[in-house]
Design a protein around this motif. Structure first.
Motif, mmCIF file in Angstrom:
data_model
loop_
_atom_site.group_PDB
_atom_site.id
_atom_site.type_symbol
_atom_site.label_atom_id
_atom_site.label_comp_id
_atom_site.label_asym_id
_atom_site.label_seq_id
_atom_site.Cartn_x
_atom_site.Cartn_y
_atom_site.Cartn_z
ATOM 1 N N ASN A 139 -47.404 1.988 60.170
ATOM 2 C CA ASN A 139 -48.855 1.902 60.074
ATOM 3 C C ASN A 139 -49.315 0.460 60.060
ATOM 4 O O ASN A 139 -48.695 -0.409 59.441
ATOM 5 C CB ASN A 139 -49.350 2.596 58.806
ATOM 6 C CG ASN A 139 -49.112 4.087 58.864
ATOM 7 O OD1 ASN A 139 -49.311 4.698 59.907
ATOM 8 N ND2 ASN A 139 -48.651 4.663 57.772
ATOM 9 N N ASN A 140 -50.442 0.239 60.739
ATOM 10 C CA ASN A 140 -51.024 -1.108 60.821
ATOM 11 C C ASN A 140 -51.850 -1.399 59.577
ATOM 12 O O ASN A 140 -53.053 -1.543 59.617
ATOM 13 C CB ASN A 140 -51.895 -1.214 62.073
ATOM 14 C CG ASN A 140 -52.423 -2.615 62.272
ATOM 15 O OD1 ASN A 140 -51.808 -3.571 61.810
ATOM 16 N ND2 ASN A 140 -53.561 -2.727 62.935
ATOM 17 N N LEU A 141 -51.145 -1.411 58.434
ATOM 18 C CA LEU A 141 -51.828 -1.625 57.159
ATOM 19 C C LEU A 141 -51.559 -3.043 56.686
ATOM 20 O O LEU A 141 -50.450 -3.392 56.314
ATOM 21 C CB LEU A 141 -51.332 -0.620 56.126
ATOM 22 C CG LEU A 141 -52.016 -0.650 54.768
ATOM 23 C CD1 LEU A 141 -53.493 -0.333 54.925
ATOM 24 C CD2 LEU A 141 -51.371 0.328 53.813
ATOM 25 N N ALA A 142 -52.617 -3.876 56.749
ATOM 26 C CA ALA A 142 -52.464 -5.274 56.365
ATOM 27 C C ALA A 142 -52.343 -5.368 54.861
ATOM 28 O O ALA A 142 -53.260 -5.021 54.134
ATOM 29 C CB ALA A 142 -53.669 -6.081 56.847
ATOM 30 N N LEU A 253 -56.111 2.931 59.727
ATOM 31 C CA LEU A 253 -54.832 2.242 59.663
ATOM 32 C C LEU A 253 -53.670 3.211 59.512
ATOM 33 O O LEU A 253 -52.566 2.937 59.980
ATOM 34 C CB LEU A 253 -54.825 1.267 58.476
ATOM 35 C CG LEU A 253 -55.946 0.213 58.463
ATOM 36 C CD1 LEU A 253 -55.914 -0.581 57.170
ATOM 37 C CD2 LEU A 253 -55.808 -0.726 59.655
ATOM 38 N N ALA A 254 -53.926 4.319 58.840
ATOM 39 C CA ALA A 254 -52.847 5.265 58.604
ATOM 40 C C ALA A 254 -53.418 6.607 58.181
ATOM 41 O O ALA A 254 -54.510 6.674 57.608
ATOM 42 C CB ALA A 254 -51.891 4.744 57.526
ATOM 43 N N LYS A 255 -52.663 7.662 58.489
ATOM 44 C CA LYS A 255 -52.937 8.976 57.943
ATOM 45 C C LYS A 255 -51.724 9.364 57.111
ATOM 46 O O LYS A 255 -50.588 9.342 57.592
ATOM 47 C CB LYS A 255 -53.168 10.000 59.046
ATOM 48 C CG LYS A 255 -53.417 11.405 58.507
ATOM 49 C CD LYS A 255 -53.586 12.421 59.628
ATOM 50 C CE LYS A 255 -53.717 13.826 59.053
ATOM 51 N NZ LYS A 255 -53.834 14.852 60.104
ATOM 52 N N ILE A 256 -51.984 9.724 55.850
ATOM 53 C CA ILE A 256 -50.903 9.990 54.904
ATOM 54 C C ILE A 256 -50.976 11.448 54.482
ATOM 55 O O ILE A 256 -52.030 11.951 54.103
ATOM 56 C CB ILE A 256 -51.021 9.088 53.660
ATOM 57 C CG1 ILE A 256 -51.111 7.607 54.060
ATOM 58 C CG2 ILE A 256 -49.865 9.330 52.714
ATOM 59 C CD1 ILE A 256 -49.890 7.072 54.734
ATOM 60 N N GLY A 257 -49.833 12.117 54.522
ATOM 61 C CA GLY A 257 -49.741 13.473 54.018
ATOM 62 C C GLY A 257 -50.192 14.510 55.025
ATOM 63 O O GLY A 257 -50.959 14.229 55.944
ATOM 64 N N ASP A 258 -49.700 15.730 54.798
ATOM 65 C CA ASP A 258 -50.072 16.867 55.644
ATOM 66 C C ASP A 258 -50.093 18.094 54.732
ATOM 67 O O ASP A 258 -49.208 18.942 54.764
ATOM 68 C CB ASP A 258 -49.072 17.032 56.784
ATOM 69 C CG ASP A 258 -49.514 18.101 57.776
ATOM 70 O OD1 ASP A 258 -50.669 18.531 57.704
ATOM 71 O OD2 ASP A 258 -48.669 18.505 58.606
ATOM 72 N N GLU A 259 -51.125 18.185 53.894
ATOM 73 C CA GLU A 259 -51.210 19.215 52.871
ATOM 74 C C GLU A 259 -51.712 20.531 53.462
ATOM 75 O O GLU A 259 -52.358 20.570 54.521
ATOM 76 C CB GLU A 259 -52.164 18.772 51.761
ATOM 77 C CG GLU A 259 -51.749 17.473 51.067
ATOM 78 C CD GLU A 259 -50.468 17.621 50.270
ATOM 79 O OE1 GLU A 259 -50.493 18.265 49.217
ATOM 80 O OE2 GLU A 259 -49.424 17.102 50.738
ATOM 81 N N LEU A 260 -51.430 21.604 52.731
ATOM 82 C CA LEU A 260 -51.883 22.925 53.132
ATOM 83 C C LEU A 260 -53.205 23.285 52.471
ATOM 84 O O LEU A 260 -53.685 24.413 52.622
ATOM 85 C CB LEU A 260 -50.819 23.983 52.791
ATOM 86 C CG LEU A 260 -49.459 23.783 53.472
ATOM 87 C CD1 LEU A 260 -48.482 24.847 53.018
ATOM 88 C CD2 LEU A 260 -49.614 23.796 54.986
ATOM 89 N N ASP A 261 -53.769 22.341 51.745
ATOM 90 C CA ASP A 261 -55.069 22.525 51.107
ATOM 91 C C ASP A 261 -55.720 21.148 51.015
ATOM 92 O O ASP A 261 -55.080 20.115 51.262
ATOM 93 C CB ASP A 261 -54.918 23.138 49.717
ATOM 94 C CG ASP A 261 -56.142 23.968 49.314
ATOM 95 O OD1 ASP A 261 -57.259 23.602 49.747
ATOM 96 O OD2 ASP A 261 -55.974 24.962 48.581
ATOM 97 N N ALA A 262 -56.980 21.131 50.664
ATOM 98 C CA ALA A 262 -57.701 19.861 50.612
ATOM 99 C C ALA A 262 -57.126 18.951 49.536
ATOM 100 O O ALA A 262 -56.698 19.416 48.470
ATOM 101 C CB ALA A 262 -59.182 20.113 50.328
ATOM 102 N N VAL A 263 -57.120 17.651 49.810
ATOM 103 C CA VAL A 263 -56.730 16.654 48.815
ATOM 104 C C VAL A 263 -57.937 16.421 47.889
ATOM 105 O O VAL A 263 -59.040 16.117 48.350
ATOM 106 C CB VAL A 263 -56.315 15.332 49.481
ATOM 107 C CG1 VAL A 263 -56.112 14.234 48.437
ATOM 108 C CG2 VAL A 263 -55.037 15.534 50.289
ATOM 109 N N LEU A 264 -57.736 16.580 46.580
ATOM 110 C CA LEU A 264 -58.818 16.419 45.605
ATOM 111 C C LEU A 264 -58.739 15.084 44.876
ATOM 112 O O LEU A 264 -59.743 14.612 44.336
ATOM 113 C CB LEU A 264 -58.790 17.559 44.581
ATOM 114 C CG LEU A 264 -58.912 18.975 45.147
ATOM 115 C CD1 LEU A 264 -58.889 19.984 44.014
ATOM 116 C CD2 LEU A 264 -60.176 19.119 45.972
#
Length: 846
Positions: A139-142, A253-264
């Motif tokens: 990821n292009n995370l500075a 810059l990045a996508k993190i995680g692939d959950e089966l429900d919304a991230v709270l």
């Protein structure tokens, strides 16, 4: 909102390609031969590295005589990162860019071999000719250097090139699910529907909109240095993730995680190397921001994870759930550090004090609690909001803000003492946060209202829209505002002209009144000067009159004396004249008697003669005395005449002097009367001048107010025009980007079509070559079987077979290369289609 479909490729270009932590490498150009471990790299490693790094002797835990072991790396981690030459440790050491240089005690590997190694890594570190490159996405995370507080060394990040086009506009947003503010800049992020709006907290100006096509953002966090915005959320019961965006550009810059429900709940740590997230799945997952790899899973929670936050120093991670569970973990290891027991309802939010020593938590039990991090004891707990405290946050100076079901946002001192209650919402207050400088508080409620208040006066400063108007709507609104703004400016200018003319006219009146007053004062001054002069003249003439009067008195006395002396002299002369006459008569008588006696010769004659002689002598003496008295009387007459003349002159001088005195006194009386009249005129003209001056002065505030209003109206017109031009430019830029990406997508599709056609032709040529080769092989076999004696002919046929084989190999290689080109074109087309699809989903027409 049909126009949104035309822009279905713009935002996709900002975040597509970051959707997963790994992706397939683009096939190399067919003209570039594959470099593989088996065919090219292993011989180089065998010559220079196997003696120390083999399966029997693995220095540093690194084995290089096996592809799998090579990619696994050594005790210090991976040494080959497919597609990332600069991050590959093996390359850094063999190219002598870092120490210890490899191989040890040898010259640097030849450049030709280094070129092979670099191409191998750059092409995806293939194992053999049949391998397909899979490059881990970095990821292009500075990771900007951070202090212990996270404060950046230079200016804090602010949006500079973020599109202001919203994904969607709604007159009223849904419940405010998240609000965050930059720790070092006047910047707020407000969650909307499939988007996050960025605002300047000083001016409340919209600075940009970041799409979140994955669904509803439920959590927003700025990194500790303010350069990265974390957006977590998704679609309930379907999917969830965390996206990291560059604050300046809005780029994903990045996508993190692939959950089966919304991230709270989610947060990013101090050095931006890890992201933690949680939600309905009752797990907390910690990911690497560099690779997107899952580092840790925490399964201690028994209910939905509502809240989590890294400590400011990045050492600890606090998490809370719907059943009241509240834990603190070691951030790097995910080992449990503390279990904090005290809430009797769900833990809705957690927040760390800036020194990382105190954790605040808010819960559905309505309390806000403060916890110390040595033993995990609650050092303070208070009922903050009846019905539930949904949100809690700290300022840099330790103050606390909270929001709850009692519809209010409140602020507290660091020890929990109440400071301010802000005006209540009509529904539950869900979110609140301080601005970077602690001077303002932002709050949001269940109905989607977002308000900004002054922390000292609790006065509402303005509102923020979670789903702001589109650029086209903003353009139309700005155009619609220009005409009334221009009319207002014209009205204000006309009013200013009227009041200015009144002032100009009044200036003339004021000047005339002032001139009249000044003339009256000048006249008064002249009268005063005349009075002084006449008073001095009176003093002089009075002195002169006194002198002449005194002279007259003296002259009168002298005249009286002269008169008396003349009278005395005249009396004496008369007496002497009478005496002389008497003496003369006596002498004449005596002489006559003597003469008679003499003539008579009487004895008495002698005596008579002597008596006559004596009488004559006496008469002579009397005459002499008469003459002397006459002379004296004449002299006294002359003196009397002179005295009379002197008296007359003195009398005249006295009269004249008195006349001057009387005239001067009269003039002074006239001056006094004139001064009295002029004094009244001065009072009157001064009153008039003051009145006119006051009336003119009273106009000045009106002029100032009208001028301010006119200037403000003119400025409003200019600002509206500038705003319109700015929005039109932003809209044009947005449309240009949409057109550009559409053109690129069309070009990629055309390349796919062309490559497919070429591949079809090449495949036909390969089939023809294979057929010809088979025919030649059959002919060669037939000739060999039937004409064994004809060796020369057989050799010729065999040569033709070999030639046909070579042609087949060439055609097969060309066909394979063309297939790879088709695959590359198809990948590009798929990527463009994915971008269009992602943007279309983000800006979906409802």
């Amino acid at each position: 909102m049909r126009y949104l479909a035309l822009w279905s490729v713009v935002v996709g270009s900002l975040w597509a390609g970051s959707m997963a932590s790994a992706q397939e490498a683009k096939p190399a150009d067919p003209a570039t031969p594959k470099v593989t471990y088996d065919d090219h790299v292993r011989p180089i490693l065998r010559e220079h590295c196997f003696s120390c790094h083999n399966q029997g002797q693995a220095k540093g835990g690194l084995i290089l005589d096996s592809y799998a072991k090579t990619m696994e790396g050594g005790s210090s981690g991976e040494v080959v990162l497919a597609g990332d030459l600069e991050s590959s440790r093996l390359w850094a050491l063999v190219s002598h860019n870092e120490e210890p240089i490899m191989p040890p005690n040898q010259d640097k590997i030849a450049q030709a071999k280094l070129d092979i190694l670099s191409k191998w890594i750059e092409q995806g570190a293939l194992e053999n000719s049949g391998s397909k490159a899979v490059i881990k996405k970095k990821n292009n995370l500075a990771l900007a250097p951070t202090s212990s507080t996270g404060k950046p060394e230079g200016p804090a990040a602010m949006p500079e090139s973020v599109f202001k086009q919203p994904v969607m506009f709604t007159p009223r947003a849904g419940a405010v699910t998240a609000i965050a503010t930059s720790p070092w800049a006047p910047l707020a992020a407000v969650a909307g529907q499939k988007q996050v709006a960025l605002y300047n907290t000083d001016s409340l100006e919209l600075l940009g909109v970041i799409p979140f096509p994955e669904g509803i953002p439920h959590v927003l966090r700025f990194s500790r240095n303010g350069s990265v915005l974390l957006i977590g959320g998704g679609r309930g019961g379907h999917s969830g993730c965390v996206a990291l965006h560059d604050v300046k550009t809005g780029k994903r810059l990045a996508k993190i995680g692939d959950e089966l429900d919304a991230v709270l709940a989610a947060d990013i740590n101090l050095d931006q190397s890890m992201v933690a997230l949680g939600g309905p799945l009752r797990m907390v997952r910690i990911y690497s921001t560099a690779t997107g790899e899952l580092l840790h899973e925490i399964k201690k929670h028994t209910d939905w994870v509502y809240s989590l936050e890294f400590s400011p120093d990045g050492v600890l991670l606090a998490t809370g759930d719907r059943s009241g569970g509240l834990f603190v973990w070691e951030a790097d290891t995910a080992r449990e550090y503390l279990s904090l027991r005290g809430h009797t309802g769900g833990v809705c939010d957690v927040a760390w004090r800036g020194d990382s020593n105190v954790l605040a938590s808010s819960g559905e039990d309505g309390t806000v609690k403060l916890w110390e991090m040595n033993e995990g004891n609650a050092i303070k707990s208070w009922p903050a909001h009846g019905g539930g405290a949904f949100c809690v946050s700290f300022t840099h100076d330790g103050r606390i803000a909270s929001a709850g079901r009692d519809n209010t946002v409140k602020s507290w001192s660091g020890d929990g003492n109440a400071l301010k209650n802000f005006p209540a919402f009509s529904e539950s207050a869900l979110q609140t946060v301080f601005t970077h400088d602690g001077k303002r508080v932002i709050g949001g409620d269940w109905l989607g209202n977002v308000r900004v208040w002054d922390t000292e006066e609790t006065k509402e400063i303005g509102t923020l829209a979670a789903n702001p108007p589109t650029l086209v709507m903003q353009v139309e609104a700005a155009k619609g505002a220009i005409v009334p703004a221009e009319q207002a400016a014209a009205n204000a200018a006309a009013e200013l002209a009227v009041i200015t003319k009144q002032a100009t006219d009044k200036d003339v009146v004021v000047k005339a009144a002032a001139d009249k007053y000044n003339a009256t004062v000048a006249a008064m001054q002249q009268l005063a000067a005349d009075q002084v002069a006449k008073t001095k003249e009176l003093e002089t003439s009075t002195a002169t009159a006194k002198t002449t009067a005194d002279a007259k008195v003296a002259a009168e006395a002298a005249a009286k004396l002269a008169t008396d002396e003349k009278a005395a002299a005249d009396k004496l002369a008369g007496e002497r004249d009478a005496a002389a006459k008497a003496a003369a008569e006596a002498a004449a008588n005596d002489k006559k008697t003597a003469d008679t006696l003499a003539a008579e010769q009487k004895p008495e004659a002698a005596a008579a003669a002597e008596k006559a002689a004596a009488a004559a002598t006496a008469a002579a003496m009397a005459d002499q005395q008469k003459a002397e008295a006459a002379v004296a009387a004449a002299m006294k007459g002359e003196a009397l005449t002179k005295a009379a003349n002197t008296l007359a002159a003195a009398a005249k001088a006295a009269t004249d002097a008195q006349a001057v005195v009387d005239a001067t006194k009269k003039k002074l009386e006239e001056i006094a009367a004139a001064m009295k009249t002029t004094e009244a005129e001065i009072a009157a003209t001064k009153a008039e001048a003051d009145k006119q001056a006051k009336e003119r002065a009273d106009l000045e505030p009106q002029i100032s107010a009208k001028k301010v209003a006119a200037d403000a109206a003119a400025a409003a017109v200019n600002a509206t025009k500038e705003k319109l031009a700015k929005i039109e430019a932003e809209l044009a830029e947005f449309n240009a980007m949409a057109g550009k990406l559409q053109a690129e997508a069309d070009k990629a599709a055309a390349e796919v079509a062309a490559s497919t056609t070429a591949a079809t032709q090449t495949e036909a040529e390969r089939v023809a070559a294979a057929t010809e080769m088979a025919n030649k092989a059959a002919a060669a076999k037939a000739i060999a079987d039937k004409l064994a004696a004809l060796q020369a002919e057989y050799a010729k046929a065999e040569a033709e077979q070999k030639k046909a084989q070579e042609m087949l190999a060439a055609k097969e290689a060309a066909a394979k290369a063309m297939q790879e080109k088709v695959a590359a074109a198809q990948a590009a087309a798929d990527e463009a289609a994915a971008q269009r699809k992602a943007f279309a989903e983000a800006y979906e027409v409802k």
